[in-house]
Motif scaffolding. Sequence first.
Motif, PDB file in Angstrom:
ATOM      1  N   ASP A  46       0.798  -1.242   0.000  1.00 16.45           N
ATOM      2  CA  ASP A  46       0.000   0.000   0.000  1.00 16.45           C
ATOM      3  C   ASP A  46       0.829   1.289   0.000  1.00 16.45           C
ATOM      4  O   ASP A  46       0.283   2.358   0.220  1.00 16.45           O
ATOM      5  CB  ASP A  46      -0.990   0.033   1.172  1.00 16.45           C
ATOM      6  CG  ASP A  46      -2.104  -0.986   1.016  1.00 16.45           C
ATOM      7  OD1 ASP A  46      -2.459  -1.295  -0.139  1.00 16.45           O
ATOM      8  OD2 ASP A  46      -2.614  -1.464   2.037  1.00 16.45           O
ATOM      9  N   LYS A  47       2.115   1.203  -0.236  1.00 17.75           N
ATOM     10  CA  LYS A  47       2.949   2.404  -0.302  1.00 17.75           C
ATOM     11  C   LYS A  47       3.418   2.614  -1.731  1.00 17.75           C
ATOM     12  O   LYS A  47       3.724   1.655  -2.445  1.00 17.75           O
ATOM     13  CB  LYS A  47       4.145   2.288   0.642  1.00 17.75           C
ATOM     14  CG  LYS A  47       3.718   2.294   2.091  1.00 17.75           C
ATOM     15  CD  LYS A  47       4.883   2.481   3.001  1.00 17.75           C
ATOM     16  CE  LYS A  47       4.336   2.529   4.440  1.00 17.75           C
ATOM     17  NZ  LYS A  47       5.349   2.665   5.418  1.00 17.75           N
ATOM     18  N   VAL A  48       3.484   3.871  -2.126  1.00 21.59           N
ATOM     19  CA  VAL A  48       3.950   4.215  -3.462  1.00 21.59           C
ATOM     20  C   VAL A  48       5.464   4.009  -3.519  1.00 21.59           C
ATOM     21  O   VAL A  48       6.207   4.604  -2.743  1.00 21.59           O
ATOM     22  CB  VAL A  48       3.596   5.681  -3.805  1.00 21.59           C
ATOM     23  CG1 VAL A  48       4.174   6.079  -5.149  1.00 21.59           C
ATOM     24  CG2 VAL A  48       2.085   5.894  -3.775  1.00 21.59           C
ATOM     25  N   VAL A  49       5.893   3.149  -4.453  1.00 18.85           N
ATOM     26  CA  VAL A  49       7.328   2.904  -4.626  1.00 18.85           C
ATOM     27  C   VAL A  49       7.814   3.317  -6.014  1.00 18.85           C
ATOM     28  O   VAL A  49       9.005   3.274  -6.296  1.00 18.85           O
ATOM     29  CB  VAL A  49       7.688   1.422  -4.354  1.00 18.85           C
ATOM     30  CG1 VAL A  49       7.423   1.070  -2.900  1.00 18.85           C
ATOM     31  CG2 VAL A  49       6.955   0.488  -5.301  1.00 18.85           C
ATOM     32  N   GLY A  50       6.889   3.695  -6.873  1.00 25.52           N
ATOM     33  CA  GLY A  50       7.273   4.112  -8.218  1.00 25.52           C
ATOM     34  C   GLY A  50       6.063   4.460  -9.050  1.00 25.52           C
ATOM     35  O   GLY A  50       4.920   4.368  -8.601  1.00 25.52           O
ATOM     36  N   ILE A  51       6.345   4.862 -10.277  1.00 25.04           N
ATOM     37  CA  ILE A  51       5.291   5.114 -11.250  1.00 25.04           C
ATOM     38  C   ILE A  51       5.805   4.615 -12.586  1.00 25.04           C
ATOM     39  O   ILE A  51       7.002   4.724 -12.891  1.00 25.04           O
ATOM     40  CB  ILE A  51       4.868   6.598 -11.290  1.00 25.04           C
ATOM     41  CG1 ILE A  51       3.590   6.779 -12.099  1.00 25.04           C
ATOM     42  CG2 ILE A  51       5.986   7.485 -11.788  1.00 25.04           C
ATOM     43  CD1 ILE A  51       2.875   8.097 -11.851  1.00 25.04           C
ATOM     44  N   LEU A  52       4.934   3.997 -13.354  1.00 24.47           N
ATOM     45  CA  LEU A  52       5.287   3.477 -14.664  1.00 24.47           C
ATOM     46  C   LEU A  52       4.395   4.148 -15.691  1.00 24.47           C
ATOM     47  O   LEU A  52       3.177   4.055 -15.618  1.00 24.47           O
ATOM     48  CB  LEU A  52       5.099   1.954 -14.712  1.00 24.47           C
ATOM     49  CG  LEU A  52       5.439   1.297 -16.046  1.00 24.47           C
ATOM     50  CD1 LEU A  52       6.951   1.340 -16.281  1.00 24.47           C
ATOM     51  CD2 LEU A  52       4.933  -0.117 -16.093  1.00 24.47           C
ATOM     52  N   SER A  53       5.031   4.823 -16.633  1.00 27.70           N
ATOM     53  CA  SER A  53       4.273   5.541 -17.659  1.00 27.70           C
ATOM     54  C   SER A  53       4.580   4.976 -19.039  1.00 27.70           C
ATOM     55  O   SER A  53       5.534   4.213 -19.229  1.00 27.70           O
ATOM     56  CB  SER A  53       4.626   7.027 -17.625  1.00 27.70           C
ATOM     57  OG  SER A  53       5.976   7.212 -18.041  1.00 27.70           O
ATOM     58  N   GLU A  54       3.765   5.400 -20.000  1.00 31.12           N
ATOM     59  CA  GLU A  54       4.032   5.025 -21.383  1.00 31.12           C
ATOM     60  C   GLU A  54       5.422   5.507 -21.802  1.00 31.12           C
ATOM     61  O   GLU A  54       6.114   4.842 -22.564  1.00 31.12           O
ATOM     62  CB  GLU A  54       2.966   5.635 -22.296  1.00 31.12           C
ATOM     63  CG  GLU A  54       1.586   5.059 -22.057  1.00 31.12           C
ATOM     64  CD  GLU A  54       0.487   5.863 -22.713  1.00 31.12           C
ATOM     65  OE1 GLU A  54       0.614   7.106 -22.835  1.00 31.12           O
ATOM     66  OE2 GLU A  54      -0.515   5.240 -23.107  1.00 31.12           O
ATOM     67  N   ARG A  55       5.824   6.653 -21.293  1.00 30.33           N
ATOM     68  CA  ARG A  55       7.146   7.209 -21.595  1.00 30.33           C
ATOM     69  C   ARG A  55       8.248   6.275 -21.085  1.00 30.33           C
ATOM     70  O   ARG A  55       9.240   6.046 -21.776  1.00 30.33           O
ATOM     71  CB  ARG A  55       7.284   8.587 -20.945  1.00 30.33           C
ATOM     72  CG  ARG A  55       8.563   9.308 -21.303  1.00 30.33           C
ATOM     73  CD  ARG A  55       8.684  10.614 -20.556  1.00 30.33           C
ATOM     74  NE  ARG A  55       7.611  11.539 -20.870  1.00 30.33           N
ATOM     75  CZ  ARG A  55       7.391  12.674 -20.249  1.00 30.33           C
ATOM     76  NH1 ARG A  55       8.158  13.045 -19.243  1.00 30.33           N
ATOM     77  NH2 ARG A  55       6.396  13.454 -20.603  1.00 30.33           N
ATOM     78  N   ASP A  56       8.083   5.728 -19.868  1.00 35.22           N
ATOM     79  CA  ASP A  56       9.061   4.765 -19.340  1.00 35.22           C
ATOM     80  C   ASP A  56       9.168   3.561 -20.276  1.00 35.22           C
ATOM     81  O   ASP A  56      10.267   3.092 -20.580  1.00 35.22           O
ATOM     82  CB  ASP A  56       8.670   4.273 -17.943  1.00 35.22           C
ATOM     83  CG  ASP A  56       8.785   5.344 -16.885  1.00 35.22           C
ATOM     84  OD1 ASP A  56       9.775   6.098 -16.908  1.00 35.22           O
ATOM     85  OD2 ASP A  56       7.882   5.424 -16.034  1.00 35.22           O
ATOM     86  N   TYR A  57       8.021   3.070 -20.704  1.00 35.52           N
ATOM     87  CA  TYR A  57       8.007   1.912 -21.597  1.00 35.52           C
ATOM     88  C   TYR A  57       8.746   2.219 -22.900  1.00 35.52           C
ATOM     89  O   TYR A  57       9.615   1.464 -23.333  1.00 35.52           O
ATOM     90  CB  TYR A  57       6.577   1.463 -21.905  1.00 35.52           C
ATOM     91  CG  TYR A  57       6.549   0.325 -22.889  1.00 35.52           C
ATOM     92  CD1 TYR A  57       6.814  -0.972 -22.479  1.00 35.52           C
ATOM     93  CD2 TYR A  57       6.300   0.555 -24.239  1.00 35.52           C
ATOM     94  CE1 TYR A  57       6.828  -2.018 -23.382  1.00 35.52           C
ATOM     95  CE2 TYR A  57       6.322  -0.488 -25.145  1.00 35.52           C
ATOM     96  CZ  TYR A  57       6.577  -1.772 -24.716  1.00 35.52           C
ATOM     97  OH  TYR A  57       6.603  -2.797 -25.609  1.00 35.52           O
ATOM     98  N   THR A  58       8.411   3.330 -23.502  1.00 32.93           N
ATOM     99  CA  THR A  58       9.013   3.680 -24.792  1.00 32.93           C
ATOM    100  C   THR A  58      10.518   3.820 -24.681  1.00 32.93           C
ATOM    101  O   THR A  58      11.261   3.303 -25.519  1.00 32.93           O
ATOM    102  CB  THR A  58       8.416   5.003 -25.311  1.00 32.93           C
ATOM    103  OG1 THR A  58       7.004   4.860 -25.401  1.00 32.93           O
ATOM    104  CG2 THR A  58       8.969   5.361 -26.667  1.00 32.93           C
ATOM    105  N   ARG A  59      10.969   4.497 -23.646  1.00 36.24           N
ATOM    106  CA  ARG A  59      12.402   4.770 -23.512  1.00 36.24           C
ATOM    107  C   ARG A  59      13.210   3.600 -22.968  1.00 36.24           C
ATOM    108  O   ARG A  59      14.381   3.454 -23.303  1.00 36.24           O
ATOM    109  CB  ARG A  59      12.611   5.988 -22.611  1.00 36.24           C
ATOM    110  CG  ARG A  59      12.092   7.255 -23.253  1.00 36.24           C
ATOM    111  CD  ARG A  59      12.279   8.438 -22.354  1.00 36.24           C
ATOM    112  NE  ARG A  59      11.779   9.641 -23.021  1.00 36.24           N
ATOM    113  CZ  ARG A  59      11.696  10.817 -22.451  1.00 36.24           C
ATOM    114  NH1 ARG A  59      12.091  10.971 -21.204  1.00 36.24           N
ATOM    115  NH2 ARG A  59      11.231  11.854 -23.114  1.00 36.24           N
ATOM    116  N   LYS A  60      12.609   2.782 -22.123  1.00 31.91           N
ATOM    117  CA  LYS A  60      13.386   1.759 -21.432  1.00 31.91           C
ATOM    118  C   LYS A  60      13.134   0.328 -21.921  1.00 31.91           C
ATOM    119  O   LYS A  60      13.840  -0.592 -21.518  1.00 31.91           O
ATOM    120  CB  LYS A  60      13.130   1.843 -19.934  1.00 31.91           C
ATOM    121  CG  LYS A  60      13.558   3.185 -19.352  1.00 31.91           C
ATOM    122  CD  LYS A  60      13.128   3.330 -17.916  1.00 31.91           C
ATOM    123  CE  LYS A  60      13.431   4.729 -17.394  1.00 31.91           C
ATOM    124  NZ  LYS A  60      12.830   4.970 -16.081  1.00 31.91           N
TER     125      LYS A  60
END
Length: 143
Positions: A46-60
């Motif tokens: 229940d704690k925020v440890v990150g965020i995953l975006s379309e930008r993360d996918y495209t670049r990584k």
Amino acid sequence: MTTVAQVLQDKPQHAIHTIAPDETVLKAISLMADKGIGALVVTHEDKVVGILSERDYTRKIALMERTSFNTTVNEIMTAKVLTITRTATVEDCLELMTDKHLRHLPVVENERLIGLISIGDLVKAAMEDQKKLIDQLQQYISG
């Protein structure tokens, strides 16, 4: 000025979509596609440890020739997540998002995720604030 609490209240009640850091990127992008969203909040206990975006996918993933099938979310997520509280103003959030080139901000209270706002949510709220101000000024002028 409108606060994040008001923005969250005005948003249609949708579930906050999250994913665990050990899930595959394929599962994450499938969830984003299914829900028509551009980012997932990555949570652990229940704690925020990150965020995953379309930008993360495209670049990584795409640009680094990785595969979505065997790469985990924690390998490509943005781990340094900026969060806000419900008392933040729309103006403060827009400034933060513009300065840091963000499209989504998790809303946290007592270290727990309570919402997610997008740049679109904030622009809509800012436009409504401006409309109210214009209406008030017109009433004042016509007096």
